[in-house]
Design a protein around this motif. Structure first.
Motif, mmCIF file in Angstrom:
data_model
loop_
_atom_site.group_PDB
_atom_site.id
_atom_site.type_symbol
_atom_site.label_atom_id
_atom_site.label_comp_id
_atom_site.label_asym_id
_atom_site.label_seq_id
_atom_site.Cartn_x
_atom_site.Cartn_y
_atom_site.Cartn_z
ATOM 1 N N GLU A 193 7.328 8.153 11.696
ATOM 2 C CA GLU A 193 8.663 7.709 11.303
ATOM 3 C C GLU A 193 8.759 7.555 9.787
ATOM 4 O OE1 GLU A 193 11.129 7.259 13.531
ATOM 5 O OE2 GLU A 193 9.799 7.831 15.179
ATOM 6 N N THR A 194 7.719 7.015 9.184
ATOM 7 C CA THR A 194 7.697 6.840 7.731
ATOM 8 C C THR A 194 7.672 8.189 7.026
ATOM 9 O OG1 THR A 194 6.578 4.706 7.954
ATOM 10 C CG2 THR A 194 6.392 5.809 5.819
ATOM 11 N N VAL A 195 6.901 9.133 7.566
ATOM 12 C CA VAL A 195 6.846 10.472 6.977
ATOM 13 C C VAL A 195 8.216 11.134 7.055
ATOM 14 C CG1 VAL A 195 5.758 12.742 7.090
ATOM 15 C CG2 VAL A 195 4.400 10.703 7.537
ATOM 16 N N ALA A 196 8.928 10.949 8.170
ATOM 17 C CA ALA A 196 10.267 11.519 8.310
ATOM 18 C C ALA A 196 11.222 10.922 7.283
ATOM 19 C CB ALA A 196 10.787 11.280 9.727
ATOM 20 N N GLN B 270 -3.260 0.883 5.769
ATOM 21 C CA GLN B 270 -2.012 1.265 6.422
ATOM 22 C C GLN B 270 -0.808 0.622 5.750
ATOM 23 O OE1 GLN B 270 -2.738 -0.044 10.409
ATOM 24 N NE2 GLN B 270 -4.456 1.378 10.693
ATOM 25 N N PRO B 271 0.312 1.348 5.696
ATOM 26 C CA PRO B 271 1.564 0.708 5.307
ATOM 27 C C PRO B 271 1.829 -0.485 6.219
ATOM 28 C CG PRO B 271 1.834 3.083 5.460
ATOM 29 C CD PRO B 271 0.487 2.775 6.034
ATOM 30 N N TRP B 272 2.523 -1.493 5.714
ATOM 31 C CA TRP B 272 2.643 -2.747 6.459
ATOM 32 C C TRP B 272 3.281 -2.568 7.830
ATOM 33 C CZ3 TRP B 272 4.614 -6.043 1.717
ATOM 34 C CH2 TRP B 272 3.520 -6.275 0.872
ATOM 35 N N ARG B 273 4.326 -1.778 7.922
ATOM 36 C CA ARG B 273 4.984 -1.607 9.210
ATOM 37 C C ARG B 273 4.056 -0.903 10.195
ATOM 38 N NH1 ARG B 273 11.180 0.211 9.583
ATOM 39 N NH2 ARG B 273 11.243 -1.706 8.357
ATOM 40 N N PRO C 236 0.828 -1.211 0.000
ATOM 41 C CA PRO C 236 0.000 0.000 0.000
ATOM 42 C C PRO C 236 0.860 1.257 0.000
ATOM 43 C CG PRO C 236 0.032 -0.990 2.184
ATOM 44 C CD PRO C 236 0.751 -1.950 1.272
ATOM 45 N N SER C 237 0.261 2.355 -0.423
ATOM 46 C CA SER C 237 0.967 3.630 -0.400
ATOM 47 C C SER C 237 1.307 4.012 1.029
ATOM 48 C CB SER C 237 0.101 4.722 -1.033
ATOM 49 O OG SER C 237 0.677 6.003 -0.821
ATOM 50 N N ALA C 238 2.529 4.505 1.213
ATOM 51 C CA ALA C 238 2.914 5.040 2.517
ATOM 52 C C ALA C 238 2.626 6.530 2.609
ATOM 53 C CB ALA C 238 4.396 4.776 2.771
ATOM 54 N N LEU C 239 2.073 7.114 1.538
ATOM 55 C CA LEU C 239 1.813 8.557 1.490
ATOM 56 C C LEU C 239 0.350 8.827 1.135
ATOM 57 C CD1 LEU C 239 5.009 9.821 -0.414
ATOM 58 C CD2 LEU C 239 4.622 9.763 2.053
ATOM 59 N N GLY C 240 -0.553 8.090 1.742
ATOM 60 C CA GLY C 240 -1.964 8.265 1.453
ATOM 61 C C GLY C 240 -2.417 9.709 1.571
#
Length: 406
Positions: free
Chosen positions: A218-221, A181-184, A13-17
């Motif tokens: 954390e992913t956004v960073a 949600q992103p997998w992590r 999935p997108s991590a930047l929804g």
């Protein structure tokens, strides 16, 4: 791995929804500051340039508790539409000093600036349920725990200011879409849900979102680093755009602008004042220390709003205030603040006292934990009133027995 194996693999999935357009915008728009000092900071944070002042729309308007509150919205160059609240005294005459009220992090991203605004309950519910997410009104404990139960932007308006409070990048209307949600992030939320089940807790929709958003930061960073920006730099983009909106609003004196914020909002005020010469006075509450004091025990006490890669190459955190061209500014320290060691706050105060010209810097120490108490709010409002010349009839007293000696 065969073609058949690849076909059976699930699509990540997108991590930047809701922010798939962020990378292209960040690559093409770089903020041009008004001074070399501000440009150094903008480059260190990777601040994207806001588009020319966007057109805003008035979605609702209510007169309540002595103020007029307008819910505004505007579309920035990337991401979802921004919601904001413009609050000013009912029946005010003449241009008023304008304040950008910057909401805190608070660990709650389902809601943004409405934590600072008093609304009739039905409108507050609608504000919290933006985009039909069903988050409901501002969690009572957020305002009670951190703001003494007071909607600070509304209180400022009652004192003679025109106040704009907007949702920043990652919060409220500007939140990421985490329905898928992103997998992590999904793994982290599954773990939190297991803990809730064990404790017999039934999480709300907002609880589930905030658990996901906490890990997702954390992913956004990571994404921001890849794009040559930072979370603080992208939040500053939103704040600069909102400042442009504030200057254009009816009844606002563009020559008398200030900003104020608590915790993460205080860090935003510090950065904004260092980036924009439009800010004439500002208040930072519970967001001042030295970088050295955060090592090693206080690193996990703060979000990516404070930990920006490369920022320390420009100096220490108090140096951001030195870079500002604003007039007088106030920093409020809480001696029992669980997020900052007292030694770091004392060192920052000494540093600013030595580096700033006489009359520009005021530091006050309060026997409080990490909160923006009503007494601290009164001091902040009085300070802004004194320096931006708000209506004297509405001014707060600057004297309070809860404030300790410097």
């Amino acid at each position: 791995m065969t073609t058949a194996d690849t076909a059976r693999m699930p699509t990540r999935p997108s991590a930047l929804g809701r922010y798939e357009d962020w990378p292209a915008y960040a690559a093409q728009h770089h903020f041009a500051a008004a001074s070399p000092s501000a440009q150094q900071l903008a480059d260190a944070l990777g601040v994207p340039a806001p588009a020319p002042v966007p057109e805003y729309r008035v979605d609702t308007e209510t007169e309540y508790d002595g103020v007029i509150t307008s819910r505004l919205s505007w579309q920035l160059g990337f991401g979802p539409r921004t919601s904001a609240w413009f609050v000013r005294p009912a029946g005010s005459i003449g241009p008023l000093p304008g304040i950008l009220a910057l909401h805190c992090h608070g660990g709650i991203k389902s809601h943004g600036a409405e934590r600072l605004v008093l609304l009739p309950r039905d409108e507050e519910y609608d504000a919290g349920a933006d985009d039909a997410a069903g988050f409901g009104p501002v969690p009572a404990q957020l305002r009670e725990k951190l703001y003494g139960g007071r909607p600070f932007a509304t209180r400022l308006a009652q004192q003679g200011f025109a106040v704009l409070a907007h949702d920043a990048f990652m919060w409220g209307s500007r939140r990421f879409g985490l329905e898928t949600q992103p997998w992590r992030t999904e793994q982290a939320v599954n773990g939190q849900q297991a803990l809730w089940r064990e404790a017999g807790v039934e999480p709300s929709t907002a609880d589930l979102y905030n658990a996901a958003a906490a890990d997702h930061e954390e992913t956004v960073a990571k994404a921001a680093t890849l794009l040559g920006t930072s979370i603080a730099g992208t939040v500053a983009h939103d704040d600069l755009a909102a400042l442009g909106i504030l200057t254009s609003l009816p009844g606002v004196d563009p020559e008398r602008l200030g900003c104020t914020g608590f915790s993460g909002g205080g860090g935003r005020a510090l950065v904004l004042a260092a980036l924009s010469p439009l800010i004439r006075s500002y208040v930072v509450t519970c967001m001042m220390t030295t970088f050295a004091s955060l090592l090693p025990a206080y690193l996990d006490a703060h979000s990516w709003l404070l930990h920006s890669p490369g920022l320390s190459k420009l100096g220490d955190w108090p140096d951001l205030a030195v870079r500002s061209t604003a007039g007088a500014f106030l920093v409020q320290y809480a001696l029992a603040d669980q997020l900052f060691p007292e030694a770091g706050m004392r060192d920052a105060d000494a540093y600013l006292s030595q580096r700033m010209p006489a009359g520009r810097y005021t530091g006050s120490f309060w026997p409080e934990p990490h909160v923006f108490s009503t007494a601290m709010q009164e001091e902040a409002a009085a300070f802004l009133s004194s320096n931006l010349q708000a209506n004297d009839a509405h001014a707060f007293s600057t004297t309070d027995s809860a404030r300790t000696a410097l």
